[in-house]
Design a protein around this motif. Structure first.
Motif, PDB file in Angstrom:
ATOM      1  N   SER A   1       2.862 -39.524-118.773  1.00  0.00           N
ATOM      2  CA  SER A   1       2.205 -39.838-120.031  1.00  0.00           C
ATOM      3  C   SER A   1       2.264 -38.581-120.909  1.00  0.00           C
ATOM      4  O   SER A   1       1.779 -37.518-120.516  1.00  0.00           O
ATOM      5  CB  SER A   1       0.758 -40.238-119.715  1.00  0.00           C
ATOM      6  OG  SER A   1      -0.003 -40.354-120.869  1.00  0.00           O
TER       7      SER A   1
ATOM      8  N   ARG B   1      -4.238 -38.852-118.889  1.00  0.00           N
ATOM      9  CA  ARG B   1      -3.175 -39.795-119.272  1.00  0.00           C
ATOM     10  C   ARG B   1      -3.660 -40.653-120.440  1.00  0.00           C
ATOM     11  O   ARG B   1      -4.867 -40.837-120.621  1.00  0.00           O
ATOM     12  CB  ARG B   1      -2.801 -40.691-118.087  1.00  0.00           C
ATOM     13  CG  ARG B   1      -1.928 -39.996-117.059  1.00  0.00           C
ATOM     14  CD  ARG B   1      -1.746 -40.840-115.821  1.00  0.00           C
ATOM     15  NE  ARG B   1      -3.002 -41.013-115.120  1.00  0.00           N
ATOM     16  CZ  ARG B   1      -3.513 -40.166-114.245  1.00  0.00           C
ATOM     17  NH1 ARG B   1      -2.843 -39.074-113.926  1.00  0.00           N
ATOM     18  NH2 ARG B   1      -4.676 -40.390-113.670  1.00  0.00           N
TER      19      ARG B   1
ATOM     20  N   ASP C   1       0.062 -36.706-104.990  1.00  0.00           N
ATOM     21  CA  ASP C   1       0.216 -37.281-106.337  1.00  0.00           C
ATOM     22  C   ASP C   1       1.687 -37.180-106.727  1.00  0.00           C
ATOM     23  O   ASP C   1       2.328 -36.154-106.443  1.00  0.00           O
ATOM     24  CB  ASP C   1      -0.557 -36.464-107.389  1.00  0.00           C
ATOM     25  CG  ASP C   1      -2.066 -36.560-107.241  1.00  0.00           C
ATOM     26  OD1 ASP C   1      -2.547 -37.464-106.551  1.00  0.00           O
ATOM     27  OD2 ASP C   1      -2.754 -35.698-107.842  1.00  0.00           O
TER      28      ASP C   1
ATOM     29  N   GLN D   1       4.125 -34.023-106.854  1.00  0.00           N
ATOM     30  CA  GLN D   1       4.534 -34.404-108.229  1.00  0.00           C
ATOM     31  C   GLN D   1       5.972 -34.891-108.313  1.00  0.00           C
ATOM     32  O   GLN D   1       6.245 -35.897-108.957  1.00  0.00           O
ATOM     33  CB  GLN D   1       4.312 -33.279-109.252  1.00  0.00           C
ATOM     34  CG  GLN D   1       2.942 -32.605-109.215  1.00  0.00           C
ATOM     35  CD  GLN D   1       1.763 -33.521-109.528  1.00  0.00           C
ATOM     36  OE1 GLN D   1       1.927 -34.694-109.800  1.00  0.00           O
ATOM     37  NE2 GLN D   1       0.549 -32.994-109.445  1.00  0.00           N
TER      38      GLN D   1
END
Ligand code: 5AD
Ligand code: SF4
Length: 449
Positions: free
Chosen positions: A341, A53, A307, A269
């Motif tokens: 990002s 990121r 995540d 995700q």
């Protein structure tokens, strides 16, 4: 020439990077260099970098810039401090980094970690600055000495690289194609670690579940788990798993291998199939939830973590709500949340990204509240239980509170009477009565075993 000089390593990013740092440390110590804790005390400073990121990029540049103002150690054998940059940014930027930062002496990449001592020696002996990066490698990088952060815990990489090319992710470009470590080597290493007193082995790979795909399809990850389990180590963990490759056979190991800890990090995700497809994740939300159900059947108390990326290009409010719903439904003990990002040269960087920043930040905050409530609720289920904790040291420097990890991978704090008791707990697995759940840890009392 290097012997007796001091070095300090600053590590950013994932466990793979932390393990690479252990190897850098091991290689430098083999040459007679001495590890120190602070940059100020070091003659050689190594940054092991991450570029997953943008924030990680910025932090590195800030820290490297501040090196200019850190005085050289009085006893320095070189009369200067050598600044070295390795890891993923080193791999990505190579010579450009050396051109940009005039006080950096050496840049190296992820594929030539083993060459680092030689490159450093050249810099010192020949008075040169250099960047050395290789495009990739053909075999698993091994035979590097390592200096483990904790004597009782070992990271054991079983694959390097990644073939998945999730559309947002830079890892396949900086860590290269997936290579599996020879099976016998993993089994032997596990036995060696156990003989050395290691209590916990964490198998590492960007996607451990695809282990062996490049080795004629057999042995696979379930075989690795069996072999490492047979070493008799107290605790086995692994990271990271990709939901598309987590097989029934691996799930079954949570029921059958008593030293495989009941905890799994399974990144989702996003909870929206549209976004998952745009991310090139190759599974649906339903597939993910089916896996969770199978895991809970195999091991009802399994602790799950994940995540999540918020604000992927094109994410709508409805997509986001689907993510929130899954987080509430699964009941994670921990969720790592990231704001998307944009990474140059990844496919997602080409996508139209028109969600206003404040909308993304508001979603991120909303998700954080859900995550915190969920983690506290999950942690509360442990209140009143007796858990086995592998202690690591003081919860905070200077306090008489010991911190360690339960079987479920949760941080546990317990008060101790003295500094010497705290010291003796390091690396021991000890029973603890859990009295209270906090959002990110449990508080308990040490029991007589
Ligand atoms: N933006 C935000 N998060 C990212 N991750 C990987 N790439 C990006 C990116 N470009 C997150 C994923 C991954 C974790 C290690 O980092 O969630 O699982
Ligand atoms: Fe990146 Fe996806 Fe590979 Fe993980 S599996 S390292 S997110 S490309």
């Amino acid at each position: 020439m290097l012997s007796g000089a001091t070095f300090c390593i600053t590590t950013f990013g994932c466990q793979m990077n932390k393990h690479d740092s252990e190897r850098v440390s091991g290689m430098l110590q083999k040459l007679g260099l001495v590890p120190v804790d602070t940059v100020a005390d070091s003659d050689i400073t190594v940054f092991m970098t991450c570029c997953v990121r943008e924030k990680a990029d910025e932090r590195l540049l800030g820290q490297v810039a501040s090196m200019k103002n850190t005085p050289v150690r009085k006893e320095s054998p070189f009369g200067k401090r050598y600044v070295c940059i390795g890891g993923c940014i080193g791999q990505r930027d190579g010579q450009a980094l050396l051109d940009q930062l005039g006080h950096v002496d050496l840049v190296f990449g992820t594929h030539n970690l083993n060459e680092f001592p030689l490159l450093l020696q050249e810099c010192v002996e020949e008075g040169i600055r250099q960047a050395s990066v290789r495009d990739g490698r053909a075999d698993f990088p091994d035979n590097m000495p390592e200096s483990r952060e904790h004597a009782w815990a070992a990271w054991l990489p079983i694959t390097v690289g990644c073939n998945n090319f999730c559309s947002y992710c830079v890892v396949p470009y900086v860590r290269g194609r997936e290579i599996s470590r020879p099976f016998e080597e993993i089994a032997t290493l596990a036995q060696t670690y156990v003989a050395e007193g290691v209590k916990e082995i964490t198998l590492l790979g960007q996607n451990v579940n695809s282990y062996g795909r490049d080795l004629y399809g057999k042995p696979r990850f379930d075989d690795v788990l069996d072999a490492v389990s047979a070493s008799g180590v107290d605790r086995i963990r692994f990271a990271t798993s990709h939901p598309k490759d987590l097989t029934d056979s691996v799930i079954e190991r949570f029921a059958t291998l008593n030293n495989l800890m009941p905890a799994l990090h399974l990144p989702i995700q996003s909870g929206s199939d549209v976004i998952l497809q745009a991310m090139n994740r190759n599974y649906s939300a339903k597939h993910y939830l089916d896996l969770i159900e199978k895991l809970r059947q195999a091991r009802p108390d399994i602790a799950l973590s994940t995540d999540i990326i918020v604000g992927f290009p094109g994410e709508t409010e409805d997509d986001f709500l689907q993510t929130c719903e899954i987080v509430e439904q699964v009941g994670y003990t921990q969720v790592f949340t990231f704001i998307y990002s944009k990474r140059a040269n990844t496919p997602a960087a080409e996508l139209v990204d028109n969600t206003p920043r404040e909308v993304i930040l508001e979603r991120f905050e909303r998700l954080r509240t859900i995550v915190e409530n969920g983690a506290l609720a999950a942690n509360k289920t442990y209140e009143g239980q007796r858990r086995e904790v592998l202690f690591e040291g003081a919860a905070k420097k200077g306090t008489l509170v010991a911190a360690g990890k339960s079987e479920h991978g949760l941080t546990v704090h317990a008060e101790v009477e003295s500094e010497s008791l705290l010291e003796s707990l390091k690396g021991s697995i000890v029973p603890v009565q859990i009295d209270e759940a906090k959002t990110w840890y449990l508080v308990g009392k040490i029991l007589d075993s």
